[in-house]
Design an enzyme around this catalytic site. Structure first.
Site, PDB file in Angstrom:
ATOM      1  N   ASP A   1      36.523  39.086  36.314  1.00  0.00           N
ATOM      2  CA  ASP A   1      37.238  40.320  36.611  1.00  0.00           C
ATOM      3  C   ASP A   1      36.293  41.143  37.493  1.00  0.00           C
ATOM      4  OD1 ASP A   1      38.289  42.864  36.657  1.00  0.00           O
ATOM      5  OD2 ASP A   1      38.715  42.941  34.503  1.00  0.00           O
ATOM      6  N   VAL A   2      36.659  41.328  38.748  1.00  0.00           N
ATOM      7  CA  VAL A   2      35.729  41.974  39.687  1.00  0.00           C
ATOM      8  C   VAL A   2      35.421  43.423  39.332  1.00  0.00           C
ATOM      9  CG1 VAL A   2      36.260  40.449  41.646  1.00  0.00           C
ATOM     10  CG2 VAL A   2      37.562  42.585  41.352  1.00  0.00           C
TER      11      VAL A   2
ATOM     12  N   TYR B   1      46.681  52.877  46.537  1.00  0.00           N
ATOM     13  CA  TYR B   1      46.309  51.697  47.330  1.00  0.00           C
ATOM     14  C   TYR B   1      45.659  52.118  48.653  1.00  0.00           C
ATOM     15  CZ  TYR B   1      46.970  47.095  49.553  1.00  0.00           C
ATOM     16  OH  TYR B   1      46.775  45.887  50.186  1.00  0.00           O
TER      17      TYR B   1
ATOM     18  N   ALA C   1      44.151  54.933  49.366  1.00  0.00           N
ATOM     19  CA  ALA C   1      42.821  55.519  49.122  1.00  0.00           C
ATOM     20  C   ALA C   1      41.798  54.422  48.848  1.00  0.00           C
ATOM     21  CB  ALA C   1      42.897  56.491  47.944  1.00  0.00           C
TER      22      ALA C   1
ATOM     23  N   ILE D   1      51.743  40.560  55.056  1.00  0.00           N
ATOM     24  CA  ILE D   1      51.496  39.116  54.987  1.00  0.00           C
ATOM     25  C   ILE D   1      52.327  38.553  53.825  1.00  0.00           C
ATOM     26  CG2 ILE D   1      49.708  37.326  54.790  1.00  0.00           C
ATOM     27  CD1 ILE D   1      49.307  39.290  57.216  1.00  0.00           C
TER      28      ILE D   1
HETATM   29  P1  NAP Z   1      47.886  38.093  45.717  1.00  0.00           P
HETATM   30  O1  NAP Z   1      48.689  36.943  46.180  1.00  0.00           O
HETATM   31  O2  NAP Z   1      48.407  38.945  44.619  1.00  0.00           O
HETATM   32  O3  NAP Z   1      46.407  37.551  45.344  1.00  0.00           O
HETATM   33  C1  NAP Z   1      45.415  38.397  44.836  1.00  0.00           C
HETATM   34  C2  NAP Z   1      44.615  37.644  43.786  1.00  0.00           C
HETATM   35  O4  NAP Z   1      43.622  38.533  43.231  1.00  0.00           O
HETATM   36  C3  NAP Z   1      45.497  37.191  42.601  1.00  0.00           C
HETATM   37  O5  NAP Z   1      45.222  35.869  42.246  1.00  0.00           O
HETATM   38  C4  NAP Z   1      45.090  38.181  41.517  1.00  0.00           C
HETATM   39  O6  NAP Z   1      45.294  37.690  40.211  1.00  0.00           O
HETATM   40  C5  NAP Z   1      43.622  38.373  41.813  1.00  0.00           C
HETATM   41  N1  NAP Z   1      43.076  39.531  41.108  1.00  0.00           N
HETATM   42  C6  NAP Z   1      43.725  40.667  40.743  1.00  0.00           C
HETATM   43  N2  NAP Z   1      42.911  41.464  40.049  1.00  0.00           N
HETATM   44  C7  NAP Z   1      41.723  40.828  39.957  1.00  0.00           C
HETATM   45  C8  NAP Z   1      40.477  41.147  39.338  1.00  0.00           C
HETATM   46  N3  NAP Z   1      40.303  42.296  38.651  1.00  0.00           N
HETATM   47  N4  NAP Z   1      39.449  40.274  39.427  1.00  0.00           N
HETATM   48  C9  NAP Z   1      39.617  39.107  40.096  1.00  0.00           C
HETATM   49  N5  NAP Z   1      40.762  38.738  40.685  1.00  0.00           N
HETATM   50  C10 NAP Z   1      41.810  39.592  40.618  1.00  0.00           C
HETATM   51  O7  NAP Z   1      47.573  39.095  46.927  1.00  0.00           O
HETATM   52  P2  NAP Z   1      47.367  38.832  48.506  1.00  0.00           P
HETATM   53  O8  NAP Z   1      48.574  39.310  49.194  1.00  0.00           O
HETATM   54  O9  NAP Z   1      46.845  37.468  48.748  1.00  0.00           O
HETATM   55  O10 NAP Z   1      46.241  39.926  48.776  1.00  0.00           O
HETATM   56  C11 NAP Z   1      44.865  39.595  48.944  1.00  0.00           C
HETATM   57  C12 NAP Z   1      44.141  40.821  49.464  1.00  0.00           C
HETATM   58  O11 NAP Z   1      44.720  41.204  50.729  1.00  0.00           O
HETATM   59  C13 NAP Z   1      44.283  42.048  48.562  1.00  0.00           C
HETATM   60  O12 NAP Z   1      43.070  42.780  48.556  1.00  0.00           O
HETATM   61  C14 NAP Z   1      45.392  42.860  49.238  1.00  0.00           C
HETATM   62  O13 NAP Z   1      45.293  44.229  48.943  1.00  0.00           O
HETATM   63  C15 NAP Z   1      45.093  42.556  50.687  1.00  0.00           C
HETATM   64  N6  NAP Z   1      46.246  42.768  51.583  1.00  0.00           N
HETATM   65  C16 NAP Z   1      47.386  42.050  51.431  1.00  0.00           C
HETATM   66  C17 NAP Z   1      48.460  42.286  52.300  1.00  0.00           C
HETATM   67  C18 NAP Z   1      49.753  41.541  52.188  1.00  0.00           C
HETATM   68  O14 NAP Z   1      50.683  41.893  52.941  1.00  0.00           O
HETATM   69  N7  NAP Z   1      49.873  40.525  51.355  1.00  0.00           N
HETATM   70  C19 NAP Z   1      48.329  43.256  53.296  1.00  0.00           C
HETATM   71  C20 NAP Z   1      47.141  43.964  53.421  1.00  0.00           C
HETATM   72  C21 NAP Z   1      46.100  43.704  52.558  1.00  0.00           C
HETATM   73  P3  NAP Z   1      46.691  38.099  39.467  1.00  0.00           P
HETATM   74  O15 NAP Z   1      47.804  37.643  40.361  1.00  0.00           O
HETATM   75  O16 NAP Z   1      46.604  37.356  38.175  1.00  0.00           O
HETATM   76  O17 NAP Z   1      46.671  39.601  39.345  1.00  0.00           O
END
Ligand code: NAP
Length: 245
Positions: free
Chosen positions: A62-63, A154, A156, A187
């Protein structure tokens, strides 16, 4: 191969953008350390990386907990002896209007997205400083640059990641460590799949390239930014958003 024999830690790599970055780095010769809160789903990432013939270590973490993150660094050093790349990518949303936002929604999003990135950069940079080199890349968001209705927490947190990136880049440059952030737009992942269709079509109208991005698009940018090709780039935030911002 752009990352031959490099050791890369990638948080949030059980799915979405982090998983695709892990697979892309493995294809480019890296040994990858996959970190996520959910070890069961992480097992699938590990299987796919092993099938590529790459070395992989999966660690539940857990980060938000600095002890967990330090364990990740220690286990990585035990197995691979060094850390060349950190991708701080784990992130969550808890969207609602500011006036309805519960204190715990604010705290949770800031804890994972911002404090989690701080914990990871702090722990990995100590090792990289001794090595006199490394690349750190965090996943911010265009929302951290432009804000969004229903995403005050988010936005912030991601603006915080940008400030953290710029400061760390200045502190770590003399040790040969680059620190950058990427700012994805929309994405297609588990995070965005949950949005209602009408919200998605409104977002699409604001994207000049008229399509959503894929995790593979983001992984290619991450690959470039941690490779030797980007060795003179630090303290930057690169948008990958189809022209949105
Ligand atoms: P995602 O599919 O939900 O993947 C995020 C991963 O992080 C999940 O496996 C999640 O586990 C894990 N996670 C959550 N809390 C955690 C913790 N405390 N410690 C360790 N791991 C944890 O999201 P994504 O879309 O790939 O997003 C990846 C990053 O890109 C994020 O930082 C997001 O804010 C950023 N981002 C995404 C988008 C987009 O459009 N998708 C756009 C801009 C930025 P659980 O699923 O079990 O919670």
């Amino acid at each position: 191969m752009l990352l031959k024999d490099k050791v890369a830690i990638i948080t949030g790599s059980a799915r979405g953008i982090g998983k695709e970055i892990a697979l892309t780095f493995a294809r480019e010769g890296a040994r990858v350390v996959c970190v996520d809160i959910n070890l069961d789903i992480l097992a699938e990432t590990e299987k796919e990386i092993s099938a590529l013939g790459a070395q992989v270590l999966s660690i539940a973490c857990d980060v938000t907990k600095s002890n967990d993150v330090e364990q990740v660094v220690n286990k990585t050093l035990d197995k691979f002896k060094k850390i060349d790349i950190l991708i701080s990518n784990a992130g969550i949303t808890a969207d609602t209007l500011l006036v309805r936002m519960k204190e715990e929604d604010w705290d949770r999003v800031l804890a994972v997205n911002l404090k989690g990135t701080f914990n990871c950069i702090k722990a990995a940079s100590k090792v990289m400083m001794k090595q006199r080199g490394g690349s750190i890349l965090s996943t911010a968001s265009v929302i951290g640059l432009i804000g969004n209705v229903g995403q005050a927490n988010y936005a912030a947190s991601k603006a915080g990641v940008i400030g953290l990136t710029k400061s760390a880049a200045k502190e770590l440059a003399s040790r040969g460590i680059t620190v950058n952030a990427i700012a994805p737009g929309f994405i297609q992942t588990h995070m965005t799949d949950r949005l209602p269709e009408q919200v998605k079509s409104k977002i699409l109208e604001k994207i000049p390239l008229q399509k959503f991005g894929t995790p593979a698009d983001v992984a290619q940018l991450a690959l470039f930014l941690v490779s030797e090709k980007a060795r003179y780039i630090t303290g930057q935030v690169i948008c990958i958003d189809g022209g949105m911002v």
